[in-house]
Scaffold this active site. Structure first.
Site, short mmCIF file in Angstrom:
data_model
loop_
_atom_site.label_atom_id
_atom_site.label_comp_id
_atom_site.label_asym_id
_atom_site.label_seq_id
_atom_site.Cartn_x
_atom_site.Cartn_y
_atom_site.Cartn_z
N SER A 583 1.95 10.52 3.69
CA SER A 583 1.12 10.58 2.43
C SER A 583 -0.34 10.41 2.82
O SER A 583 -0.77 9.74 3.81
CB SER A 583 1.64 9.39 1.49
OG SER A 583 0.74 9.06 0.51
N TYR A 596 4.22 0.34 0.38
CA TYR A 596 4.30 1.68 0.66
C TYR A 596 3.24 2.40 1.56
O TYR A 596 3.67 2.88 2.55
CB TYR A 596 4.13 2.33 -0.95
CG TYR A 596 4.08 3.77 -0.91
CD1 TYR A 596 5.20 4.42 -0.87
CD2 TYR A 596 2.89 4.70 -0.95
CE1 TYR A 596 5.38 5.88 -0.89
CE2 TYR A 596 2.99 5.99 -0.93
CZ TYR A 596 4.43 6.85 -0.87
OH TYR A 596 4.38 7.99 -0.81
#
Length: 706
Positions: A583, A596
């Site tokens: 990501s 995250y």
């Protein structure tokens, strides 16, 4: 219609009178119907094998006169699935007139090109080499099949005598001859010398049967094969030893699967010494009976008899020198034990080529075995794609059935080596191979994409299949996985996809998934760590349980899957790819993202660490960094969208536009964009790239890594 037998023990009677009545008057439609019924029963003929025909009157498009036309299965194709478009249509008189210019058996291949001068329907399929076999016989409907029961007699040492006695002279006999123009003439000669016969047995090859109508031909075919099968069954009773009796016992079913899964990647590595091969495994009872027998060592080297079998299974199988249940954990030792076997096989194949080749023979092909037998465990087959590997297994089972029957009634005889070579390296077969489409970039590759039942994972799996790979779909949710499997099989067929449940936090589940991959396809080449979750919360609201869940799935999951995959890739020793879907959050710091974002950063660095460690094994490890992939993505479930919207002070509905506007390209990112990035890494242009990051985020300047 005379009363005929419709109850059979060894073949399936599938004729539906109501269905056939709807086709009455259309002989070609009845031919297609009959062909599909025959092809549906693998006891009658194997996949892609055999051919059927009919002759009927049709209007000549140039003269308007009625002429006799023969419709016959064209080159390639399969009887079970054939449609009208799979037929070749030829003028019968023109085809038979070719006899006037035939120059003899040394020149018979040139006749194939002349078939084009006989074509009635210019839009029909190209005529096959078997066209004259049907054209020179006078019957309206003809079936040429490769039933195991008939070939067992045709390949027996006393096959001609058995045929004469079994059928009382009503079945003719033509000794082995390579299919072609000359064989068609021999069939006609056999009929002329034996008027009134109902069929012809072709030595080592197959069976010709016929009738005046589609139904009469169908029934005649079934009756002849049924009688052959009955005869063989009478000679293989319970009190009679098959293949010289049992020599060893099979492992239990679960043990066989475990041994096969452990060994398949090693075998695949050996078989992929020239090009990547895909595998298939079966422990069918017929295979086990053969490979566990006293006669295995005598019969296996003989090879097959029927040219259809031989073309797909090669000159002979490789029999492994491993005992059932042997400890396969020491990969280096197992490879050292198997290496001489493969070297000997390749040497044997090269000597066979050099001994039998002609001045104009095509260059030698891959010298590795197609069929590999592991006594007590089962049979592996390897070929350029999954379908060809699976069909090779089916054909070798046909060959086993033939050997079983021949040995029961007489003595099995295979094709002489020179005759086998003449089939395998036939210039017409070579021309057919040269006409085949060029392999796609991922042909021969196997991909496991974690979490591939939806969202980004499914898009990646679809891209890989469309580029030629086989994929093993997986998910933790069984219902979602089943839906994906049905979708993929509908789109791409059964040979492109397998499936397994997978929990990336459970090492046992991961090992089982890779075992399933090995059993389905022989091993794995591409592993994409895509499975993930997302939790967006301020640190004061972020629970320890949520933190652990993020790290278990994203970091531990990537570690465990990569570790297990690396072990399989090293067994194969043909390189491979690991791609980690990370990501932009791995490099961009933002609010409400401590768990995250830090887990993604750990994933990114794990990519670099594995790239450094696995490079010596030619295993490339790379990262794709997506951002804001909203469409069809599971990542937006579970409150993530709400969390990000809250962090940015907007509504959930405004998120797609918000994410697009903050990119340099002002683009919304789709799952297919991530799939394209993954393909860029594995499609062949970046084979010397590892440890890299490819951003697919529309251009987020803060995420630039260099």
């Amino acid at each position: 219609m005379s009363e005929v037998k419709t109850q059979f023990k060894h073949v399936s009677y599938l004729w539906d009178e109501d269905q056939a009545a709807k086709l009455a008057g259309d002989e070609v439609a009845l031919l297609v119907y009959r062909s599909n019924l025959l092809g549906a029963d693998l006891r009658l003929t194997n996949y892609g094998g055999g051919n059927t025909s009919c002759k009927a009157l049709a209007k000549d498009p140039l003269t308007g006169n009625e002429v006799e036309v023969m419709w016959v299965k064209g080159s390639g194709g399969d009887l079970g699935t054939m449609k009208r478009s799979g037929l070749a249509a030829l003028y019968v008189d023109r085809l038979r007139a070719l006899k006037n210019i035939y120059r003899g058996i040394e020149h018979e291949d040139e006749m194939v090109g002349l078939f084009n001068h006989c074509i009635y329907d210019l839009a029909s399929k190209a005529p096959s080499i078997d066209t004259p076999l049907h054209g020179f016989l006078p019957f309206k409907h003809i079936d040429h099949l490769h039933p195991d029961a008939a070939i067992a007699i045709a390949a027996a040492k006393d096959g001609k005598k058995i045929t004469e006695e079994l059928f009382g002279g009503t079945i003719g006999w033509v000794g082995w001859q390579k299919p072609g123009f000359d064989l068609g003439l021999q069939l006609k000669q056999c009929l002329d010398e034996n008027p009134g016969i109902r069929g012809i047995m072709l030595g080592s090859h197959g069976l010709f049967t016929w009738g005046d109508t589609a139904y009469e031909s169908y029934i005649n075919t079934l009756e002849v094969i049924e009688r052959c099968a009955d005869y063989i069954e009478q000679h293989t009773g319970k009190d009679k030893a098959v293949f010289g009796g049992q020599k060893i016992e099979s492992l239990a079913k679960e043990q066989r699967a475990a041994q096969a899964a452990s060994l398949a990647p090693i075998l695949r590595g050996f078989c992929s010494s020239e090009r990547k091969m895909l595998g298939h495994f079966t422990d069918d009872d017929r295979v086990l009976e053969f490979i566990n027998s006293n006669d295995l060592d005598r019969l296996a080297p003989l090879g097959t008899s029927c040219p259809d079998h031989f073309l797909r299974t090669k000159i002979s199988p490789l029999v492994l020198n491993l005992v059932p249940g042997e400890d396969l954990s020491d990969v280096k030792a197992i490879k050292a034990k198997l290496q001489p076997l493969f070297e000997d096989y390749r040497k044997m194949y090269k000597e066979y080529y050099e001994t039998c080749k002609h001045p104009n023979s095509p260059a030698i092909r891959d010298a590795n075995p197609v069929v590999i037998l592991y006594p007590g465990v089962g049979m592996f087959t390897f070929s350029k794609d999954k379908q060809t590997a699976r069909v090779a297994a089916e054909f070798y089972i046909n060959a086993i059935n033939v050997m079983r029957g021949s040995e029961a009634i007489s003595e099995y005889t295979s094709l002489p080596r020179q005759e086998a070579f003449n089939i395998e390296y036939w210039l017409l077969e070579e021309a057919k191979l040269q006409r085949m489409p060029k392999p796609k970039a991922l042909s021969g590759r196997v991909a496991l994409v974690t979490g591939s039942a939806g969202g980004i994972g499914k898009a990646i799996a679809k891209k890989f299949v469309e580029e030629g790979a086989c994929v093993i779909l997986n998910d933790i949710n069984e219902e979602r996985l089943q839906g994906a499997v049905e979708e993929f099989r509908g789109l791409y067929g059964k040979d492109a996809v397998a499936a397994t449940l997978l929990n990336v936090t459970d090492n046992q589940s991961i090992v089982a998934a890779l075992d399933a991959t090995a059993l389905a396809f022989g091993g794995v080449d591409i592993v994409v760590n895509n499975a993930g979750i997302s939790i967006s919360k301020a640190i004061e609201d972020h629970s320890i349980e949520e933190w652990d869940k993020l790290y278990d799935i994203l970091v531990k999951g990537q570690f465990l899957v990569s570790k297990a995959a690396a072990a399989v890739l090293r067994k194969q020793d043909i390189g491979g790819d690991i791609i980690n879907i990370v990501s932009k959050n791995s490099v961009v710091a933002g609010p409400n993202n401590a768990g995250y974002g830090s887990a993604k950063a750990a994933q990114a660095h794990l990519t670099r660490l594995l790239a450094a460690e696995l490079g010596k094994d030619k295993i490339r490890v790379n990262t794709v960094n997506p951002d804001a992939v909203i469409a069809n993505s599971n990542i937006w479930a579970g409150g993530w969208a709400e969390g990000r919207a809250k962090a940015y002070g907007i509504t959930v509905e405004e998120l797609p536009a918000y994410y697009a506007k903050r990119t340099l390209l002002n683009e919304i990112i789709l799952p297919e964009d991530i799939a394209d990035a993954c393909y860029a890494f594995v499609g062949g242009l970046l084979n010397k790239s590892t440890g890299n990051i490819l951003n697919v985020d529309g251009g987020v300047a803060m995420a630039f890594v260099r």
